[in-house]
Design a protein around this motif. Structure first.
Motif, mmCIF file in Angstrom:
data_model
loop_
_atom_site.group_PDB
_atom_site.id
_atom_site.type_symbol
_atom_site.label_atom_id
_atom_site.label_comp_id
_atom_site.label_asym_id
_atom_site.label_seq_id
_atom_site.Cartn_x
_atom_site.Cartn_y
_atom_site.Cartn_z
ATOM 1 N N MET A 122 0.823 -1.208 0.000
ATOM 2 C CA MET A 122 0.000 0.000 0.000
ATOM 3 C C MET A 122 0.857 1.258 0.000
ATOM 4 S SD MET A 122 -2.930 -0.450 -0.403
ATOM 5 C CE MET A 122 -4.206 -1.570 -0.465
ATOM 6 N N LEU A 123 1.959 1.238 0.713
ATOM 7 C CA LEU A 123 2.858 2.392 0.734
ATOM 8 C C LEU A 123 3.489 2.606 -0.635
ATOM 9 C CD1 LEU A 123 4.055 4.604 2.498
ATOM 10 C CD2 LEU A 123 5.905 3.036 3.069
ATOM 11 N N PHE A 154 0.835 4.185 -2.730
ATOM 12 C CA PHE A 154 0.626 5.559 -2.300
ATOM 13 C C PHE A 154 1.731 6.469 -2.824
ATOM 14 C CE2 PHE A 154 1.821 8.852 0.767
ATOM 15 C CZ PHE A 154 0.714 9.664 0.673
ATOM 16 N N CYS A 155 2.975 6.040 -2.710
ATOM 17 C CA CYS A 155 4.097 6.866 -3.190
ATOM 18 C C CYS A 155 3.982 7.125 -4.684
ATOM 19 C CB CYS A 155 5.430 6.191 -2.884
ATOM 20 S SG CYS A 155 5.873 6.189 -1.154
ATOM 21 N N SER A 189 9.763 7.950 2.881
ATOM 22 C CA SER A 189 8.571 7.319 3.454
ATOM 23 C C SER A 189 8.827 5.861 3.839
ATOM 24 C CB SER A 189 7.395 7.436 2.500
ATOM 25 O OG SER A 189 7.688 6.814 1.284
ATOM 26 N N SER A 229 7.490 0.139 -6.096
ATOM 27 C CA SER A 229 6.918 1.486 -6.161
ATOM 28 C C SER A 229 7.450 2.243 -7.370
ATOM 29 C CB SER A 229 7.249 2.239 -4.870
ATOM 30 O OG SER A 229 6.752 3.536 -4.913
ATOM 31 N N PHE A 238 0.943 9.463 -5.375
ATOM 32 C CA PHE A 238 1.187 10.818 -4.897
ATOM 33 C C PHE A 238 2.119 11.577 -5.843
ATOM 34 C CE2 PHE A 238 3.674 13.870 -2.396
ATOM 35 C CZ PHE A 238 2.639 14.699 -1.981
#
Length: 150
Positions: free
Chosen positions: A8-9, A12-13, A116, A139, A16
Motif C-alpha cells: 500500500m505504501l 501511495f508513493c 517514506s 513502487s 502521490f
C-alpha cells in the motif's frame, strides 16, 4: 501483514508523485501543461535558473518590448504564452538539484519513497532490508507504469 503495508505504501508513493507531476504540468515531458494549476511553481524554478545564468534579463527585455507593441489582448496573450514556453524550455535544460523538487517525477519519487519507506521501516515495521528494497523497486515500477499509460 507487513507486506500489505509496504504494498500500500508503494502504491501511495507512486500515486502521490503522479498527482504532483500532473499538478505542476508534467515538467519533464515534451508537452508541458502551461495551464496546470501549479505551473507557476515550475516556471519559478526555470526563471530562477535563467537569472542565475544571467540570461533572463535579455529575454525579459525583449518580452516587454513586444508586449508594448502588441495591438490587442489576443496578441498579448500569445506573446505571454510564447515567453513562458521559451523561458521554461531554456530553464529546464539547466535544472540540476531542482529535479528532486518535482521537476523530474522519477527523481522526486526516489527521494520521497526513500523517506517514506525509511520512516515506516525504522519506526514501525523493522523489516528486512531486502523486503524494504523489493517494495521500493515495486513502487518505482508503479510510477513508471503510470507515466507510460497516462
Amino acid at each position: 501483514m507487513y507486506n500489505e503495508t509496504f504494498l500500500m505504501l508503494s502504491l501511495f508513493c507512486a500515486l502521490f508523485i503522479f498527482m504532483v507531476d500532473y499538478g505542476i504540468g508534467h515538467p519533464a515531458d515534451d508537452k508541458v501543461g502551461y495551464g496546470s494549476l501549479l505551473f507557476s511553481y515550475s516556471f519559478f524554478w526555470a526563471v530562477r535558473r535563467m537569472r542565475n545564468a544571467g540570461l533572463y534579463g535579455n529575454y525579459y527585455g525583449q518580452y516587454m518590448s513586444q508586449l508594448s507593441n502588441a495591438a490587442n489582448d489576443l496578441e498579448k496573450h500569445r506573446i505571454r504564452k510564447s515567453f513562458q514556453e521559451l523561458i521554461y524550455t531554456e530553464g529546464r535544460e539547466m535544472f540540476s538539484w531542482e529535479k528532486t523538487l518535482g521537476m523530474c517525477p522519477y527523481c522526486t519519487h526516489f527521494w520521497f519513497s526513500v523517506f517514506s519507506f525509511g520512516m515506516v521501516n525504522i519506526f514501525c515495521q523493522k523489516e528486512n532490508i531486502f523486503i524494504f528494497g523489493f517494495y521500493f523497486v515495486l513502487s518505482h515500477f508503479f510510477i513508471r507504469a503510470l507515466k507510460k499509460y497516462f
